[in-house]
Design a protein around this motif. Structure first.
Motif, PDB file in Angstrom:
ATOM      1  N   UNK A   1       0.030   9.381   2.609  1.00  0.00           N
ATOM      2  CA  UNK A   1      -0.744   8.522   3.589  1.00  0.00           C
ATOM      3  C   UNK A   1      -1.298   7.201   2.740  1.00  0.00           C
ATOM      4  N   UNK A   2      -2.001   7.707   1.822  1.00  0.00           N
ATOM      5  CA  UNK A   2      -2.967   6.383   0.981  1.00  0.00           C
ATOM      6  C   UNK A   2      -1.826   5.280   0.586  1.00  0.00           C
ATOM      7  N   UNK A   3      -0.698   5.743  -0.045  1.00  0.00           N
ATOM      8  CA  UNK A   3       0.276   5.114  -0.492  1.00  0.00           C
ATOM      9  C   UNK A   3       1.155   4.192   0.426  1.00  0.00           C
ATOM     10  N   UNK A   4       1.316   4.863   1.547  1.00  0.00           N
ATOM     11  CA  UNK A   4       2.111   4.252   2.776  1.00  0.00           C
ATOM     12  C   UNK A   4       1.063   3.065   3.118  1.00  0.00           C
ATOM     13  N   UNK A   5      -0.066   3.455   3.438  1.00  0.00           N
ATOM     14  CA  UNK A   5      -1.082   2.636   3.891  1.00  0.00           C
ATOM     15  C   UNK A   5      -1.345   1.279   3.337  1.00  0.00           C
ATOM     16  N   UNK A   6      -1.334   1.437   1.879  1.00  0.00           N
ATOM     17  CA  UNK A   6      -1.804   0.403   0.921  1.00  0.00           C
ATOM     18  C   UNK A   6      -0.472  -0.537   0.939  1.00  0.00           C
ATOM     19  N   UNK A   7       0.698   0.235   1.049  1.00  0.00           N
ATOM     20  CA  UNK A   7       2.150  -0.733   1.025  1.00  0.00           C
ATOM     21  C   UNK A   7       1.985  -1.530   2.524  1.00  0.00           C
TER      22      UNK A   7
ATOM     23  N   UNK B   1      -8.806  -6.042   2.345  1.00  0.00           N
ATOM     24  CA  UNK B   1     -10.251  -5.047   2.433  1.00  0.00           C
ATOM     25  C   UNK B   1      -9.610  -3.805   2.620  1.00  0.00           C
ATOM     26  N   UNK B   2      -8.917  -3.476   3.586  1.00  0.00           N
ATOM     27  CA  UNK B   2      -8.071  -2.252   3.653  1.00  0.00           C
ATOM     28  C   UNK B   2      -7.261  -1.645   2.622  1.00  0.00           C
ATOM     29  N   UNK B   3      -6.631  -2.692   2.034  1.00  0.00           N
ATOM     30  CA  UNK B   3      -5.986  -2.292   0.904  1.00  0.00           C
ATOM     31  C   UNK B   3      -6.674  -1.657  -0.245  1.00  0.00           C
ATOM     32  N   UNK B   4      -7.911  -2.361  -0.619  1.00  0.00           N
ATOM     33  CA  UNK B   4      -8.762  -1.744  -1.648  1.00  0.00           C
ATOM     34  C   UNK B   4      -9.166  -0.719  -1.288  1.00  0.00           C
ATOM     35  N   UNK B   5      -9.711  -0.392   0.119  1.00  0.00           N
ATOM     36  CA  UNK B   5     -10.073   1.117   0.084  1.00  0.00           C
ATOM     37  C   UNK B   5      -9.150   1.996  -0.150  1.00  0.00           C
ATOM     38  N   UNK B   6      -7.622   1.800   0.353  1.00  0.00           N
ATOM     39  CA  UNK B   6      -6.714   2.804   0.196  1.00  0.00           C
ATOM     40  C   UNK B   6      -6.385   3.000  -1.475  1.00  0.00           C
TER      41      UNK B   6
ATOM     42  N   UNK C   1      -6.630   7.737  -6.749  1.00  0.00           N
ATOM     43  CA  UNK C   1      -6.974   8.615  -7.968  1.00  0.00           C
ATOM     44  C   UNK C   1      -7.711   9.775  -7.793  1.00  0.00           C
ATOM     45  N   UNK C   2      -9.051   9.687  -6.831  1.00  0.00           N
ATOM     46  CA  UNK C   2      -9.924  10.707  -6.212  1.00  0.00           C
ATOM     47  C   UNK C   2      -8.739  11.780  -5.562  1.00  0.00           C
ATOM     48  N   UNK C   3      -7.731  11.474  -4.725  1.00  0.00           N
ATOM     49  CA  UNK C   3      -6.946  12.437  -3.972  1.00  0.00           C
ATOM     50  C   UNK C   3      -6.074  13.047  -5.038  1.00  0.00           C
ATOM     51  N   UNK C   4      -5.540  12.440  -5.940  1.00  0.00           N
ATOM     52  CA  UNK C   4      -4.635  12.733  -7.208  1.00  0.00           C
ATOM     53  C   UNK C   4      -5.406  13.863  -7.914  1.00  0.00           C
ATOM     54  N   UNK C   5      -6.505  13.576  -8.367  1.00  0.00           N
ATOM     55  CA  UNK C   5      -7.536  14.441  -9.001  1.00  0.00           C
ATOM     56  C   UNK C   5      -7.835  15.734  -8.303  1.00  0.00           C
TER      57      UNK C   5
ATOM     58  N   UNK D   1       1.613   3.258 -11.903  1.00  0.00           N
ATOM     59  CA  UNK D   1       2.618   2.280 -11.982  1.00  0.00           C
ATOM     60  C   UNK D   1       2.447   1.552 -10.540  1.00  0.00           C
ATOM     61  N   UNK D   2       2.505   2.495  -9.492  1.00  0.00           N
ATOM     62  CA  UNK D   2       2.442   1.898  -8.187  1.00  0.00           C
ATOM     63  C   UNK D   2       1.457   1.090  -8.042  1.00  0.00           C
ATOM     64  N   UNK D   3       0.231   1.396  -8.423  1.00  0.00           N
ATOM     65  CA  UNK D   3      -1.034   0.450  -8.308  1.00  0.00           C
ATOM     66  C   UNK D   3      -0.834  -0.602  -8.882  1.00  0.00           C
ATOM     67  N   UNK D   4      -0.105  -0.812 -10.060  1.00  0.00           N
ATOM     68  CA  UNK D   4      -0.016  -2.248 -10.644  1.00  0.00           C
ATOM     69  C   UNK D   4       1.026  -2.830  -9.865  1.00  0.00           C
ATOM     70  N   UNK D   5       2.046  -2.548  -9.361  1.00  0.00           N
ATOM     71  CA  UNK D   5       3.033  -3.095  -8.674  1.00  0.00           C
ATOM     72  C   UNK D   5       2.510  -3.669  -7.496  1.00  0.00           C
ATOM     73  N   UNK D   6       1.847  -2.758  -6.636  1.00  0.00           N
ATOM     74  CA  UNK D   6       1.048  -3.296  -5.546  1.00  0.00           C
ATOM     75  C   UNK D   6       0.019  -4.426  -5.693  1.00  0.00           C
ATOM     76  N   UNK D   7      -0.623  -4.307  -6.830  1.00  0.00           N
ATOM     77  CA  UNK D   7      -1.687  -5.115  -7.374  1.00  0.00           C
ATOM     78  C   UNK D   7      -0.878  -6.720  -7.854  1.00  0.00           C
ATOM     79  N   UNK D   8      -0.088  -6.505  -8.327  1.00  0.00           N
ATOM     80  CA  UNK D   8       0.790  -7.558  -8.769  1.00  0.00           C
ATOM     81  C   UNK D   8       1.427  -8.366  -7.555  1.00  0.00           C
TER      82      UNK D   8
END
Length: 257
Positions: A55-61, A77-82, A87-91, A116-123
């Protein structure tokens, strides 16, 4: 210690042993149930964390797409929250799942793909902020790469979810089976203890009845002896009187001669 006391002691010892065995069996059963339900809760938590990661990845997208269309900063702003929650969810997911070696590859792969997904979304966000018109082709390329990475993330999350869902069914079946087994053991133990107590009660009642009969018999015997003693005393007195009469008759006979 008389025979009754010995038998009563043996019965009490046996009943105590039955109680101890029942208590031990119940304790073991409860421990098994606790372990099984603990595994069930852990499995449910892993499934929750896996879905949360999706859900976090889908919401960020979705936030990136919303910003690309509207240029509304609230999407960022919402993107940054997601993104911050990834990482906390993955850990949390990896912490719960690393006790199964067969999931190590999927968990390690998730760590790489999420990075990798975070880098792509940030780019994508940076490119959209700077110049939409001139760099649309780059954004499209990043979108394709992001889609491929997302697909790989879904695959590994599904592997983890399916593994634990199967475990969840097995643990629930095991927990239910242990619960039923515990109920049966407890029921059998309770019936056995009740029978033991009933047998001990019957034994005590019979023994008391026998003792009462013996006491009554002894009492009757004492009364009979007492009557016999009185009868003997009367007979002795009669014999003494007869002896006295015989002596007097003997004396009279001597005088007559």
């Amino acid at each position: 210690m008389n025979k009754f006391q010995k038998q009563l002691t043996i019965g009490a010892v046996i009943a105590t042993l039955v109680v101890i065995i029942m208590s031990w069996s119940t304790y073991k059963t409860l421990n098994f149930q606790k372990e099984n339900w603990g595994r069930v809760e852990k499995t449910q938590e892993i499934i929750i964390q896996a879905n949360k990661l999706k859900n976090l990845i889908s919401s960020a997208e979705a936030m990136v797409r919303g910003f690309a269309i509207t240029k509304n900063e609230s999407y960022l702003s919402n993107y940054e929250n997601y993104i911050a929650g990834l990482l906390p969810s993955y850990y949390k997911l990896s912490e719960l799942g690393y006790d199964h070696p067969e999931l190590t590859y999927s968990l390690d792969s998730l760590s790489i793909y999420i990075g990798i997904k975070r880098e792509i979304l940030n780019q994508q966000v940076i490119l959209k902020k700077n110049n939409i018109e001139k760099i649309d082709p780059q954004i499209e390329i990043l979108a394709v790469k992001g889609k491929n990475i997302s697909d790989r993330i879904w695959v590994h999350i599904d592997i983890i979810e399916n593994f634990y869902k199967n475990n969840l069914k097995q643990n629930e079946i095991s927990a239910t089976s242990d619960l039923q087994s515990g109920k049966i053991k407890l029921l059998v133990g309770t019936i056995l203890l009740a029978l033991m107590n009933l047998g001990l009660l019957i034994f005590v009642l019979i023994t008391f009845k026998n003792q009462k009969e013996i006491e009554q018999s002894l009492k009757q015997s004492r009364e009979d002896l007492k009557r016999l003693s009185i009868s003997d005393k009367v007979q002795n007195q009669l014999l003494e009187k007869i002896e006295v009469l015989n002596q007097k008759m003997a004396e009279n006979t001597e005088i007559d001669e």
